[in-house]
Write an enzyme that holds these catalytic residues in place. Structure first.
Site, PDB file in Angstrom:
ATOM      1  N   ASP A 242      53.865  45.726  34.385  1.00  0.00           N
ATOM      2  CA  ASP A 242      53.709  46.240  33.021  1.00  0.00           C
ATOM      3  C   ASP A 242      54.939  45.915  32.177  1.00  0.00           C
ATOM      4  O   ASP A 242      56.050  45.827  32.704  1.00  0.00           O
ATOM      5  CB  ASP A 242      53.472  47.763  33.082  1.00  0.00           C
ATOM      6  CG  ASP A 242      52.832  48.312  31.825  1.00  0.00           C
ATOM      7  OD1 ASP A 242      52.442  47.515  30.942  1.00  0.00           O
ATOM      8  OD2 ASP A 242      52.723  49.548  31.729  1.00  0.00           O
TER       9      ASP A 242
ATOM     10  N   HIS B  22      53.294  37.528  28.173  1.00  0.00           N
ATOM     11  CA  HIS B  22      52.413  37.271  29.316  1.00  0.00           C
ATOM     12  C   HIS B  22      52.815  35.964  30.017  1.00  0.00           C
ATOM     13  O   HIS B  22      52.786  35.873  31.236  1.00  0.00           O
ATOM     14  CB  HIS B  22      50.950  37.213  28.865  1.00  0.00           C
ATOM     15  CG  HIS B  22      50.435  38.521  28.322  1.00  0.00           C
ATOM     16  ND1 HIS B  22      50.674  39.722  28.952  1.00  0.00           N
ATOM     17  CD2 HIS B  22      49.704  38.818  27.218  1.00  0.00           C
ATOM     18  CE1 HIS B  22      50.101  40.702  28.247  1.00  0.00           C
ATOM     19  NE2 HIS B  22      49.519  40.174  27.191  1.00  0.00           N
TER      20      HIS B  22
ATOM     21  N   LEU C 111      51.997  34.755  53.611  1.00  0.00           N
ATOM     22  CA  LEU C 111      51.804  35.892  52.694  1.00  0.00           C
ATOM     23  C   LEU C 111      50.401  35.877  52.069  1.00  0.00           C
ATOM     24  O   LEU C 111      49.939  34.834  51.604  1.00  0.00           O
ATOM     25  CB  LEU C 111      52.858  35.801  51.581  1.00  0.00           C
ATOM     26  CG  LEU C 111      52.767  36.840  50.458  1.00  0.00           C
ATOM     27  CD1 LEU C 111      53.152  38.222  50.966  1.00  0.00           C
ATOM     28  CD2 LEU C 111      53.678  36.447  49.300  1.00  0.00           C
TER      29      LEU C 111
ATOM     30  N   GLU D 152      54.416  55.182  48.890  1.00  0.00           N
ATOM     31  CA  GLU D 152      55.649  55.552  48.195  1.00  0.00           C
ATOM     32  C   GLU D 152      55.618  54.868  46.827  1.00  0.00           C
ATOM     33  O   GLU D 152      55.086  53.759  46.693  1.00  0.00           O
ATOM     34  CB  GLU D 152      56.870  55.055  48.981  1.00  0.00           C
ATOM     35  CG  GLU D 152      57.029  55.687  50.344  1.00  0.00           C
ATOM     36  CD  GLU D 152      57.370  57.175  50.279  1.00  0.00           C
ATOM     37  OE1 GLU D 152      58.043  57.595  49.324  1.00  0.00           O
ATOM     38  OE2 GLU D 152      56.934  57.912  51.191  1.00  0.00           O
TER      39      GLU D 152
END
Ligand code: IPE
Ligand code: IPE
Ligand code: MG
Length: 227
Positions: free
Chosen positions: A13, A30, A124, A194
């Site tokens: 954000d 962006h 990943l 968390e």
């Protein structure tokens, strides 16, 4: 500190505020955000993180001005074009979480191609939350189970019918830009996550900022209701 999470999820954000502070159009924020995505994926892979979920576009983001939406979709296509080759070389796998409804055909084509190209990769996993809403995901799971004729639903049933059931719950959720809310992100999966909130705007996020979040995570005691 070797307490590295297996899965981190990020609410990326602050792109608009980053641009505004520079008197630039929101789309410039962006664009810089897309560079931060690449940096962060590299940094996460280096840290030995196995899954990274990135909140790129929410089901509520359709309420933005049409030219911003078009700009975001265009940027997504360009980023997939320019980055998939590199991701492939680095053994990253792409998954997408969200609804296909309303996404332009060009975007669907690009994501399908990137997902197919990287499907066998073992490094990943980058899970792109695109046209994603957590309430919609839960409704989708329940409707799928109803269509199977289930009359009673267990927690395992719901977990198994989320958009990406093979992705484990995130141990750590990061949100940039100083906002401290979930905005319809991973409501089910976040039950014991968390949280790490930082005022840093997403276009300024980098390996160092990720390290700070991981350091904070490493100091947390996760009790899961125990003592
Ligand atoms: C996050 O940045 C990107 C998307 C939601 C697509 P924003 O565009 O929400 O940036 P701010 O919150 O207006 O600064
Ligand atoms: C959340 O950011 C969605 C994404 C980062 C893609 P928003 O900027 O849309 O969230 P709100 O409107 O501030 O809650
Ligand atoms: Mg925002």
């Amino acid at each position: 500190m070797n307490n590295v999470p297996q899965h981190i999820a990020i609410i990326m954000d602050g792109n608009g505020r980053w641009a505004k502070a520079r008197h630039l159009p929101r789309l410039a924020g962006h664009r810089e955000g897309a560079n931060a995505v690449k940096r962060t994926i590299e940094a996460a892979a280096q840290q030995g993180i196995r899954f990274i979920t990135l909140y790129a576009f929410s089901t509520e983001n359709w309420s933005r001005p049409q030219d911003e939406i078009n700009g975001l979709m265009d940027l997504l296509c360009k980023t997939l074009d320019s980055y998939t080759g590199e991701a492939q070389q680095k053994n990253y796998r792409l998954l997408v979480s969200g609804s296909r409804a309303k996404l332009p055909p060009t975007v669907l084509e690009k994501i399908d191609k990137a997902v197919q190209t990287t499907a066998q990769n073992t490094g990943l996993t980058v899970n792109l939350a695109l046209n994603y809403g957590a309430r919609q995901e839960l409704v989708h799971a329940v409707n799928t189970l109803l269509a199977q004729g289930k009359s009673e639903i267990s927690m395992d049933d719901i977990s198994a019918h989320l958009y990406q059931p093979t992705v484990p719950d995130p141990e750590l959720i990061i949100r940039t830009s100083g906002e401290e809310r979930l905005s319809n992100f991973l409501l089910w999966q976040a039950a014991y996550s968390e949280f790490y909130f930082t005022p840093v705007l997403w276009p300024d996020f980098n390996a160092q900022e990720l390290q700070k979040a991981l350091d904070a995570y490493a100091t947390r005691t996760r009790r899961f209701g125990g003592v």
